[in-house]
Design an enzyme around this catalytic site. Structure first.
Site, PDB file in Angstrom:
ATOM      1  N   HIS A  38      37.769  27.756  68.589  1.00 36.65           N
ATOM      2  CA  HIS A  38      38.210  27.646  69.980  1.00 36.65           C
ATOM      3  C   HIS A  38      39.124  26.440  70.149  1.00 36.65           C
ATOM      4  CE1 HIS A  38      34.433  29.850  69.777  1.00 36.65           C
ATOM      5  NE2 HIS A  38      34.805  30.478  70.870  1.00 36.65           N
ATOM      6  N   GLY A 181      31.661  29.050  82.091  1.00 37.81           N
ATOM      7  CA  GLY A 181      30.514  29.800  81.572  1.00 37.81           C
ATOM      8  C   GLY A 181      29.213  29.127  81.968  1.00 37.81           C
ATOM      9  N   ASN A 210      39.017  25.354  84.599  1.00 38.55           N
ATOM     10  CA  ASN A 210      40.306  25.857  84.102  1.00 38.55           C
ATOM     11  C   ASN A 210      40.575  27.307  84.491  1.00 38.55           C
ATOM     12  OD1 ASN A 210      38.669  27.343  82.423  1.00 38.55           O
ATOM     13  ND2 ASN A 210      39.224  26.250  80.544  1.00 38.55           N
ATOM     14  N   HIS A 286      41.481  30.539  74.332  1.00 43.75           N
ATOM     15  CA  HIS A 286      40.049  30.221  74.318  1.00 43.75           C
ATOM     16  C   HIS A 286      39.429  30.315  72.921  1.00 43.75           C
ATOM     17  CE1 HIS A 286      35.726  30.479  75.191  1.00 43.75           C
ATOM     18  NE2 HIS A 286      35.744  31.496  74.359  1.00 43.75           N
ATOM     19  N   GLU A 438      11.613  28.754  85.269  1.00 43.99           N
ATOM     20  CA  GLU A 438      11.145  28.755  83.873  1.00 43.99           C
ATOM     21  C   GLU A 438      12.280  28.529  82.882  1.00 43.99           C
ATOM     22  OE1 GLU A 438      10.717  31.248  86.029  1.00 43.99           O
ATOM     23  OE2 GLU A 438       8.587  31.171  86.538  1.00 43.99           O
ATOM     24  N   PHE A 463       5.946  35.379  81.756  1.00 47.18           N
ATOM     25  CA  PHE A 463       7.230  34.789  82.148  1.00 47.18           C
ATOM     26  C   PHE A 463       7.830  33.906  81.047  1.00 47.18           C
ATOM     27  CE2 PHE A 463       4.954  35.319  86.347  1.00 47.18           C
ATOM     28  CZ  PHE A 463       5.512  36.565  86.585  1.00 47.18           C
ATOM     29  N   HIS A 487      -2.898  33.446  80.972  1.00 44.60           N
ATOM     30  CA  HIS A 487      -2.917  34.858  81.374  1.00 44.60           C
ATOM     31  C   HIS A 487      -2.222  35.659  80.265  1.00 44.60           C
ATOM     32  CE1 HIS A 487      -3.669  32.482  84.898  1.00 44.60           C
ATOM     33  NE2 HIS A 487      -3.895  33.531  85.669  1.00 44.60           N
ATOM     34  N   HIS A 499       2.649  41.892  85.166  1.00 42.49           N
ATOM     35  CA  HIS A 499       2.056  40.600  84.834  1.00 42.49           C
ATOM     36  C   HIS A 499       1.296  40.613  83.512  1.00 42.49           C
ATOM     37  CE1 HIS A 499       3.362  39.532  88.751  1.00 42.49           C
ATOM     38  NE2 HIS A 499       2.742  38.363  88.746  1.00 42.49           N
TER      39      HIS A 499
END
Ligand SMILES: Cc1ncc(C[n+]2csc(CCOP(=O)(O)OP(=O)(O)O)c2C)c(N)n1
Ligand SMILES: [Mg+2]
Length: 694
Positions: A38, A181, A210, A286, A438, A463, A487, A499
């Site tokens: 790049h 990004g 940019n 890029h 999270e 999660f 859990h 869950h």
């Protein structure tokens, strides 16, 4: 190579420009030689990083791990040539895994010539651990900026705990550079919101505005007002309208350093591929080489010798040496003197700082760890974890962490009265409140760990998906971060399949170097923590039950210390000659023990193997593994309330697996256990089938 063919610079501004163009041309040449990479962003941001490093940052290239150094995070990791150029031009020294300075440069010109090649110290993206001077691994966009928030929390925390009147040991700043990004990725928003809430005025993000990403102009997908968004979070937002204006950049960085109570966000308007006649301001600059001819044209526009490659003109190394080199060395030497005086005045605190830096544990770190008496009703894994964590927190002053708003459920609150909550007005707090973030939590945990604290983050196991990208980086960076996931199966029955984790164990077990532990009872929880705390280079995941699990009678069954071997024989057939082996983890271990007792009463010799960690077990000797799972015993049954994926390696072709092949369901746990086959009778039945004794 190092003699100049460039017009001899006279003024300071000309020497600055020479250094900036050196960064630009090294970047272009390296990408061209690698035929990948790049070039455009390094060409645009060379003035920024030059100004930041050579005029502002306190970083000593001679000792890149000096604790009070300013941190630099290149969140747009694809622009790695910026970092390789800087580390090379500043002659930053290499450090090994034992934190020793090796007396050789971190990145040589040869490494840059071999950009992106095997074993080069100039790999495709910044790799912590692999290249000294890289503060964190970046590449997955958004991770770097989120990690920088953890670094900023760590600085505040260290200052609150270890600075003393006349001894300002920790006062460093954290700079992160990011692009469109990073700004689009959700993790950055989570982290930015928390950073402002916590008033992290030691944190500065510079946004490379940019308007270009891979697919073209940002108008196709990203038209929000980023500056207003950051004002909404509560950041101090500055703008520098010209990425080539080093004085304005320096001024903005000065405003940052004088801003109290909130982090600073600098919008820097830049031109990707600056100086490229055909590619500037286009996506073509890029992620691909400019092409030999375009490189020549760019060099011409910089007033650079068109055919010179990897040229470092005379005066450039010297300019860095008299800038960041001199400033960094002086700052470090002063700090070292200060620390020696501190050591006399506060020997215990100084020892703690030393231990932290080497990732060592304090003496008696495992003092008072509980031993839980046998109890058929038992205790939930999360409950035991809470008790152990609180004991460890008393012994290890720099253990800190928290949950993504599930502290009361995860049992991760440090209830010791002086632990306190980390907030803007209480930076010494050891309970972090990540909010329901999270993604950012896991990256922040990495930032804390990179700052040598011992952090943990917690949420429901389901999660962990939201935290996984940063956990992958914990493993890649070899950070001893701790993730506590409660859990861990169908224990929260009525909450239903949204869950109930199914594939999560398999998914985390697949991450190289991540130690996943699923303890079976309260005493295995203790032993799991004992194992985890001694890790220095691996992250660990602890998955814990919501519901009570029987505390096994260790006078009857094997001691829980077997956890340290990943799997161990918990209960055995008479004479140690099993007909069938039952392998289980976590909540299913007591189920296996139940089935074992029934089988025994019926004259069938079964062995129960508690297997809290595949990863640890796989690192044991073949001899030990064979002693636990004798190759001659083919009748094997694995029981785990999770995806069956991967279990075949332990049960073999002729074995059976009681696990999950579908999502769970919403119902009380007992009904789910019946529906999905996690009951003693069903285990006994399958074991008998395996032996042909239905
Ligand atoms: C999470 C993630 N998604 C996608 C990519 C692939 N990728 C690398 S750079 C890039 C475009 C980034 O645009 P920007 O941040 O504006 O960088 P610039 O081209 O301006 O340097 C993408 C999509 C990535 N590295 N990380
Ligand atoms: Mg961009």
């Amino acid at each position: 190579m190092s003699t100049t063919q460039v017009a001899r610079p006279i003024t300071d501004a000309e020497i600055d420009q020479l250094c900036i163009n050196t960064i630009r041309t090294l970047s272009m040449d390296a990408v061209q030689a690698a035929n990948s990479g790049h070039p455009g962003t390094p060409m645009a941001l060379a003035p920024l990083v030059y100004t930041l490093w050579n005029r502002v940052m306190r970083f000593d290239p001679q000792d890149p791990i000096w604790p009070n150094r300013d941190r630099f995070v290149l969140s747009n990791g694809h622009a790695s040539m910026l970092l390789w150029s800087l580390l090379h031009l500043t002659k930053t020294q290499a450090v090994n895994a034992d934190y020793e300075i090796l007396g050789q440069p971190s990145v040589t010109l040869d490494d840059i010539r071999r950009f992106r090649q095997l074993d080069s110290k100039a790999p495709g993206h910044p790799e912590y651990h692999w290249v000294s001077g890289v503060e964190t691994t970046t590449g997955p966009l958004g991770q770097g900026v989120a990690t920088s928030v953890g670094m900023a929390i760590a600085q505040k925390w260290l200052a609150a705990h270890y600075n003393r009147p006349g001894f300002e040991l920790f006062n460093y700043n954290i700079y992160a550079v990011c692009g469109d990004g990073c700004m689009m990725e959700g993790i950055a928003s989570e982290a930015a919101s928390l950073a402002a809430h916590l008033g992290l005025d030691n944190l500065c993000w510079v946004y490379d505005n940019n308007h270009i990403t891979i697919e073209g102009n940002t108008r196709i997908a990203f038209t929000e007002d980023v500056a207003t968004r950051f004002m909404g979070y509560g950041w101090n937002v500055l703008r520098v309208g010209d990425a080539n204006d080093t004085d304005r950049i320096e001024h903005a960085l000065e405003v940052f350093r004088n801003t109290n109570g909130r982090p600073t966000f600098i919008v820097l308007d830049s031109h990707i591929g600056y100086g490229s006649p055909h590619k500037q301001d286009t996506a073509a600059a890029h992620g691909e080489p400019l092409g030999e001819e375009e490189v020549r044209l760019c060099k011409r526009s910089y007033g650079w010798p068109e055919n010179a490659k990897f040229l470092v003109p005379g005066g450039v190394y010297e300019r860095f040496a008299s800038g960041i080199g001199a400033r960094g060395a002086e700052a470090r030497q002063e700090w070292t003197k200060l620390f020696e005086a501190y050591r006399t005045a506060y020997p215990e605190l100084a020892t703690a700082i030393d231990q932290m830096q080497r990732r060592e544990l304090p003496a008696e770190w495992d003092r008072n760890l509980p031993v839980f008496p046998a109890d058929p009703k038992g205790m939930a894994g999360r409950e035991a974890s809470g008790k152990v964590l609180n004991v460890l927190a008393q012994n290890i002053p720099w253990l800190l962490g928290g949950s993504a708003d599930l502290g009361p459920s995860n049992k991760t609150l440090l209830t010791d009265t002086d632990a306190g909550d980390f907030q803007a007005d209480n930076p010494s707090g050891r309970n972090l409140h990540f909010g329901i973030r999270e993604n950012a939590m896991a990256a922040i945990v990495n930032g804390l760990s990179l700052s040598k604290l011992r952090p943990f983050g917690a949420t429901f196991f389901i999660f962990s998906d939201y935290a996984r990208p940063a956990m992958r980086l914990s493993a890649l960076m070899e950070l001893p971060a701790i993730f506590i996931f409660t859990h861990d199966a169908m224990g929260d029955g009525e909450d239903g399949p949204t869950h109930q984790p199914v594939e999560h164990l398999a998914s985390l077990r697949a991450i190289p170097g991540l130690v996943v532990l699923r303890p079976a009872d309260a005493n295995e929880v203790v032993e799991a923590y004992r194992y985890i705390m001694q890790l220095r280079h691996e992250p660990a995941v602890l998955t814990l039950s919501r519901q009570a699990l029987p505390t096994l009678d260790r006078s009857k069954y094997a001691p829980a210390s077997g956890v340290a071997r990943g799997a161990y024989v918990l209960a055995d057939a008479p004479g140690g000659n099993p007909d069938v082996i039952l392998i289980a983890s976590g909540s299913e271990v007591s189920l296996a023990v139940n089935a074992h007792e029934t089988l025994l009463a019926e004259g069938i010799g079964s062995r129960v193997v508690s297997m809290p960690s595949w990863d640890i077990f796989q690192h044991q000797t073949q001899e030990y593994r064979d002693s636990v799972l004798p190759p001659s015993v083919k009748a094997r049954l694995a029981i785990e309330q999770a995806s069956t994926f991967g279990w075949r390696q332990y049960v073999g072709d002729s074995g059976r697996i009681i696990g999950m092949k579908t999502f769970g369901a919403s119902a009380p746990l007992k009904e789910l256990q019946r529906k999905f086959g996690f009951e003693p009778d069903q285990v006994v039945a399958v074991a008998k089938e395996l032996l042909g004794r239905e």
